[in-house]
Design a protein around this motif. Sequence first.
Motif, PDB file in Angstrom:
ATOM      1  N   LEU A   7       0.733  -1.300   0.198  1.00 54.95           N
ATOM      2  CA  LEU A   7       0.299  -0.119  -0.158  1.00 54.95           C
ATOM      3  C   LEU A   7       1.130   0.939   0.181  1.00 54.95           C
ATOM      4  O   LEU A   7       0.852   2.034  -0.998  1.00 54.95           O
ATOM      5  CB  LEU A   7      -0.890   0.254   1.596  1.00 54.95           C
ATOM      6  CG  LEU A   7      -1.927   1.135   1.510  1.00 54.95           C
ATOM      7  CD1 LEU A   7      -2.432   1.916   0.064  1.00 54.95           C
ATOM      8  CD2 LEU A   7      -2.765   0.949   2.710  1.00 54.95           C
ATOM      9  N   LEU A  11       0.589   4.363  -2.639  1.00 59.79           N
ATOM     10  CA  LEU A  11       0.233   5.280  -2.735  1.00 59.79           C
ATOM     11  C   LEU A  11       1.534   6.664  -2.923  1.00 59.79           C
ATOM     12  O   LEU A  11       1.497   7.604  -3.660  1.00 59.79           O
ATOM     13  CB  LEU A  11       0.898   5.856  -1.258  1.00 59.79           C
ATOM     14  CG  LEU A  11      -1.586   4.902  -0.292  1.00 59.79           C
ATOM     15  CD1 LEU A  11      -1.490   5.271   0.759  1.00 59.79           C
ATOM     16  CD2 LEU A  11      -1.808   6.049  -1.753  1.00 59.79           C
ATOM     17  N   GLY A  45      -9.067   9.098  -4.095  1.00 61.56           N
ATOM     18  CA  GLY A  45      -8.271   7.884  -2.946  1.00 61.56           C
ATOM     19  C   GLY A  45      -8.300   7.573  -1.972  1.00 61.56           C
ATOM     20  O   GLY A  45      -8.871   6.850  -2.218  1.00 61.56           O
ATOM     21  N   ILE A  46      -8.546   9.034  -1.554  1.00 59.31           N
ATOM     22  CA  ILE A  46      -9.318   8.459  -0.351  1.00 59.31           C
ATOM     23  C   ILE A  46     -10.584   8.605   0.215  1.00 59.31           C
ATOM     24  O   ILE A  46     -10.931   7.049   0.736  1.00 59.31           O
ATOM     25  CB  ILE A  46      -8.854  10.032   0.953  1.00 59.31           C
ATOM     26  CG1 ILE A  46      -9.224   9.190   2.534  1.00 59.31           C
ATOM     27  CG2 ILE A  46      -9.990  10.781   0.280  1.00 59.31           C
ATOM     28  CD1 ILE A  46      -8.301  10.565   3.711  1.00 59.31           C
ATOM     29  N   CYS A  49     -10.944   4.423  -0.916  1.00 61.88           N
ATOM     30  CA  CYS A  49      -9.659   3.235   0.496  1.00 61.88           C
ATOM     31  C   CYS A  49     -11.715   3.195   1.506  1.00 61.88           C
ATOM     32  O   CYS A  49     -11.403   2.409   1.828  1.00 61.88           O
ATOM     33  CB  CYS A  49      -8.905   4.223   1.223  1.00 61.88           C
ATOM     34  SG  CYS A  49      -6.958   4.342   0.199  1.00 61.88           S
ATOM     35  N   ILE A  50     -11.861   5.093   2.078  1.00 64.16           N
ATOM     36  CA  ILE A  50     -12.858   4.557   2.112  1.00 64.16           C
ATOM     37  C   ILE A  50     -14.093   3.556   2.032  1.00 64.16           C
ATOM     38  O   ILE A  50     -15.419   2.777   2.872  1.00 64.16           O
ATOM     39  CB  ILE A  50     -14.069   5.751   2.920  1.00 64.16           C
ATOM     40  CG1 ILE A  50     -12.571   6.502   3.826  1.00 64.16           C
ATOM     41  CG2 ILE A  50     -15.158   5.148   3.785  1.00 64.16           C
ATOM     42  CD1 ILE A  50     -12.963   8.369   4.224  1.00 64.16           C
ATOM     43  N   PHE A  53     -11.931  -0.778   0.927  1.00 64.32           N
ATOM     44  CA  PHE A  53     -11.233  -1.590   2.229  1.00 64.32           C
ATOM     45  C   PHE A  53     -11.999  -1.905   3.278  1.00 64.32           C
ATOM     46  O   PHE A  53     -11.936  -3.240   3.593  1.00 64.32           O
ATOM     47  CB  PHE A  53      -9.780  -0.165   2.865  1.00 64.32           C
ATOM     48  CG  PHE A  53      -8.973  -0.368   2.262  1.00 64.32           C
ATOM     49  CD1 PHE A  53      -7.939  -1.769   1.940  1.00 64.32           C
ATOM     50  CD2 PHE A  53      -7.943   1.030   1.781  1.00 64.32           C
ATOM     51  CE1 PHE A  53      -6.293  -1.236   1.513  1.00 64.32           C
ATOM     52  CE2 PHE A  53      -6.923   0.858   1.013  1.00 64.32           C
ATOM     53  CZ  PHE A  53      -6.389  -0.721   1.085  1.00 64.32           C
ATOM     54  N   TRP A  61      -7.849  -2.396   8.091  1.00 66.91           N
ATOM     55  CA  TRP A  61      -8.522  -0.785   7.889  1.00 66.91           C
ATOM     56  C   TRP A  61      -8.573  -0.134   8.737  1.00 66.91           C
ATOM     57  O   TRP A  61      -7.924   1.207   9.625  1.00 66.91           O
ATOM     58  CB  TRP A  61      -9.682  -1.039   6.815  1.00 66.91           C
ATOM     59  CG  TRP A  61      -9.862   0.596   7.306  1.00 66.91           C
ATOM     60  CD1 TRP A  61     -11.519   0.826   7.551  1.00 66.91           C
ATOM     61  CD2 TRP A  61      -9.801   0.849   6.086  1.00 66.91           C
ATOM     62  NE1 TRP A  61     -11.801   2.341   6.917  1.00 66.91           N
ATOM     63  CE2 TRP A  61     -10.383   2.826   6.554  1.00 66.91           C
ATOM     64  CE3 TRP A  61      -8.921   2.101   5.434  1.00 66.91           C
ATOM     65  CZ2 TRP A  61     -10.835   3.633   5.414  1.00 66.91           C
ATOM     66  CZ3 TRP A  61      -8.262   3.329   4.853  1.00 66.91           C
ATOM     67  CH2 TRP A  61      -9.338   3.992   5.063  1.00 66.91           C
ATOM     68  N   HIS A  64      -5.352   0.247  10.603  1.00 72.84           N
ATOM     69  CA  HIS A  64      -3.975   1.667   9.503  1.00 72.84           C
ATOM     70  C   HIS A  64      -4.942   2.940   9.153  1.00 72.84           C
ATOM     71  O   HIS A  64      -4.075   3.192   8.085  1.00 72.84           O
ATOM     72  CB  HIS A  64      -3.571   0.563   8.343  1.00 72.84           C
ATOM     73  CG  HIS A  64      -3.085  -0.210   8.781  1.00 72.84           C
ATOM     74  ND1 HIS A  64      -3.522  -1.975   9.208  1.00 72.84           N
ATOM     75  CD2 HIS A  64      -1.665   0.061   9.334  1.00 72.84           C
ATOM     76  CE1 HIS A  64      -2.420  -2.430   9.803  1.00 72.84           C
ATOM     77  NE2 HIS A  64      -1.187  -1.572   9.678  1.00 72.84           N
ATOM     78  N   GLN A  65      -6.113   3.059   9.562  1.00 66.38           N
ATOM     79  CA  GLN A  65      -6.843   4.059   8.727  1.00 66.38           C
ATOM     80  C   GLN A  65      -5.750   5.322   9.184  1.00 66.38           C
ATOM     81  O   GLN A  65      -5.905   5.891   8.114  1.00 66.38           O
ATOM     82  CB  GLN A  65      -8.222   4.662   9.607  1.00 66.38           C
ATOM     83  CG  GLN A  65      -9.331   3.490   9.695  1.00 66.38           C
ATOM     84  CD  GLN A  65     -10.980   3.756  10.641  1.00 66.38           C
ATOM     85  OE1 GLN A  65      -9.868   5.022  11.313  1.00 66.38           O
ATOM     86  NE2 GLN A  65     -11.207   2.918  10.195  1.00 66.38           N
ATOM     87  N   VAL A  68      -3.313   5.752   6.571  1.00 68.98           N
ATOM     88  CA  VAL A  68      -3.486   5.455   5.251  1.00 68.98           C
ATOM     89  C   VAL A  68      -4.214   7.100   4.586  1.00 68.98           C
ATOM     90  O   VAL A  68      -4.162   7.935   3.449  1.00 68.98           O
ATOM     91  CB  VAL A  68      -4.727   4.923   5.084  1.00 68.98           C
ATOM     92  CG1 VAL A  68      -5.648   5.388   3.554  1.00 68.98           C
ATOM     93  CG2 VAL A  68      -4.268   3.817   4.191  1.00 68.98           C
ATOM     94  N   TRP A  72      -2.282   9.971   2.146  1.00 70.24           N
ATOM     95  CA  TRP A  72      -3.728  11.191   1.034  1.00 70.24           C
ATOM     96  C   TRP A  72      -3.333  11.924   0.993  1.00 70.24           C
ATOM     97  O   TRP A  72      -4.036  12.813   0.068  1.00 70.24           O
ATOM     98  CB  TRP A  72      -4.740  10.409   1.052  1.00 70.24           C
ATOM     99  CG  TRP A  72      -5.347   9.060   0.283  1.00 70.24           C
ATOM    100  CD1 TRP A  72      -5.166   7.637   0.717  1.00 70.24           C
ATOM    101  CD2 TRP A  72      -4.359   8.604  -1.475  1.00 70.24           C
ATOM    102  NE1 TRP A  72      -5.184   6.784  -0.259  1.00 70.24           N
ATOM    103  CE2 TRP A  72      -5.543   7.103  -1.044  1.00 70.24           C
ATOM    104  CE3 TRP A  72      -3.909   9.916  -2.142  1.00 70.24           C
ATOM    105  CZ2 TRP A  72      -5.155   6.939  -2.887  1.00 70.24           C
ATOM    106  CZ3 TRP A  72      -4.101   8.851  -3.088  1.00 70.24           C
ATOM    107  CH2 TRP A  72      -4.030   7.966  -3.328  1.00 70.24           C
TER     108      TRP A  72
END
Length: 480
Positions: A7, A11, A45-46, A49-50, A53, A61, A64-65, A68, A72
């Motif tokens: 990941l 990124l 991107g964010i 991910c929301i 993931f 998720w 590791h929020q 991430v 971003w």
Amino acid sequence: MKKLSALAAALLGVLAFSVTAMAESPAGETGTAVPSLLYCIPFAGILLCIALFPLVKPTWWEEHQAPVVLAWSLAFIVPFVIGFGAHHTAEVVLECIINDYLTFIVLLFGLFCVAGNITLEGDLAGSPRINVGLLLFGTLLSSWVGTTGASMLMVRPIIKMNSWRKRKRHIMIFFIFLISNIGGCLTPIGDPPLLMGFMRGVPFFWSLRLLPILAFNAAVLLFVFYHLDMRAYRKDIAEGRKPDISKPGTEIRIAGLHNLIFLAAIVVAVLLSGTLPSLPLFRNADGTVRGIPILGEVTLTWPAVIEIAIILASAWLSFRTTSAKVRTENHFTWGAIKEVAILFIGIFITMQPALMILKANGASLGLDSPYQMFWATGALSSFLDNTPTYLVFLTTAGSLGFTEGIATALGTVPAKMLVAISCGAVFMGANTYIGNAPNFMVKSISDENGVRMPSFFGYILWSLGFLIPVFILDTLIFFL
């Protein structure tokens, strides 16, 4: 560890691409040029991910929020520094954090704490009629304590009353539709966009004229909800599920009722934040609002300081004066507010290029009719902060040269167009989990309490199926 490294590499690849592409995009020497659409990549991107993931790696998720979100955020900040300079970037990020995110998260935190110290006990069990009544009550309450206040006050009692049921996600989805969004349209207290309109000259009680639209939408959605809930209720009963009611009749007891005082104090704090900036005591000679200088033109205003102080004091007093037993009965944890705080700081930071582009081009979009304003404001409010979106289109409407309508500080706006902008901003915040502040909070609390809420895209399917048809009817009946 390998997945985390993968990941990070992905990124970094996005970051490298963004740096290369954006550094070559034209930027004004003054740092006021409009950013290109490439700067919106981190925001997209964010959101992805929301959306993805929690479906593919939910445990990862949750752990590791923060990394991430940080990745971003840097994917926006670093290219912006290259394109616009460090000073301007710092102003943009600090303006977002100090004047948008800080008051947003403090308000959410205060309401989360106070509402968490109020619990409803008794033999009132979730049934279609009870649920319709509670949703209707919460919808009407939203305009007077705010959509966030009403959501935090009502979410746990409704979850608790329906805890015996298996099929209940639809209850919380319609909760978001009605209580967390549509119900807040009648007063400036109800939703931040209307508060911004009030601060710019829209009369306080003007938005009461939205009552027929609210009544229509609530009637249609509650009618649909009743039949959905009745079908689910009958299936639950047929499978042998029944509420745990120990006594005949209905007994209801509210513990922590004194916390309504602190809830009222928070509502007053929000109202003061909208009225104090217009008073001469809080304004400089050049018309700017007085406050604590942070950097350049970024200032933490004194009205915001007063609002934050009142809210935090209310939250502290609520905890000091309420037994921990009440929070235990509410299954109170810090998980939901922590998740919202982490995710939304990234959303607030990375959405800035989209808001800057919208602000620069709003007047050139060719929007000059109510139905266009309704859908444009609503579509963007579904994914961006609905307050700046509302202000962009209110400013656009005020610049069109109308001579009849509501006189605001931004110009005269026809009443029908102002209704359309207001409804678009307030109603369509319900289209996604990130469209309005309480949406994601209600989802998180529901998930914590065993209600399996739909995914990001799954929720959008619900809004497409139930909300969009209602908004089409709104267009045909009220905005053409």
